[in-house]
Scaffold this active site. Sequence first.
Site, PDB file in Angstrom:
ATOM      1  N   ASP A 177      10.567  10.338   6.597  1.00  0.00           N
ATOM      2  CA  ASP A 177      11.847  10.325   5.883  1.00  0.00           C
ATOM      3  C   ASP A 177      11.551  10.337   4.400  1.00  0.00           C
ATOM      4  O   ASP A 177      10.581   9.727   3.948  1.00  0.00           O
ATOM      5  CB  ASP A 177      12.659   9.080   6.256  1.00  0.00           C
ATOM      6  CG  ASP A 177      13.275   9.171   7.646  1.00  0.00           C
ATOM      7  OD1 ASP A 177      13.528  10.288   8.120  1.00  0.00           O
ATOM      8  OD2 ASP A 177      13.509   8.113   8.252  1.00  0.00           O
ATOM      9  N   ASP A 210      17.758  14.980   9.932  1.00  0.00           N
ATOM     10  CA  ASP A 210      18.892  14.055   9.977  1.00  0.00           C
ATOM     11  C   ASP A 210      20.130  14.688   9.353  1.00  0.00           C
ATOM     12  O   ASP A 210      21.236  14.587   9.895  1.00  0.00           O
ATOM     13  CB  ASP A 210      18.564  12.763   9.219  1.00  0.00           C
ATOM     14  CG  ASP A 210      17.386  12.003   9.793  1.00  0.00           C
ATOM     15  OD1 ASP A 210      17.127  12.121  11.004  1.00  0.00           O
ATOM     16  OD2 ASP A 210      16.719  11.296   9.011  1.00  0.00           O
TER      17      ASP A 210
END
Length: 172
Positions: free
Chosen positions: A127, A149
């Site tokens: 991330d 995402d």
Amino acid sequence: MTLQTHFQSWKYLILTLVLIFVDQLSKLLVVALIPLRTIGFTLGNDFFRLIHVRNTGVAFSLGDSLPLPLRKALFILMPLVVLIYLAVHIVRTKEETGFQKYCLAGILGGGFGNLIDRIFRPEGVVDFLDVRFYGLFGLERWPTFNVADSSVVVCGILLFLSFWRKEKITDE
């Protein structure tokens, strides 16, 4: 089945492949250029940051403390079954509009992007997008996320709106 009909069935999955490629490329760049748990870039007085963190859970790090075998079953096997079903559905269904199939393909691309990380990156999903949230919902910063995402969320919202609009039109 003609070649054109065959392509029509599979054209939505091109978006899936593009999103997987962009997601994995962005993660490779982050891993190569930003050391783990550091900030690589800041914009707008700390509003947006590129950082490098890992997530062994799912959204908002849910489940990251579960035992490894349970995490593998819940976060690899179950999503894999759902993603395969979704891919088959996109190709075979005649129920959704082309726009809705593209939304499903975007969700599929994001799902596979993170699934690839869960399988091949034992230290967790990469991330790197970090946004200040100014205390909304009790969060100073939104949980760090990635291209996959974003794809799932944006395409999911667009899909919901398309179904909602369709219902609204048929109710009138």
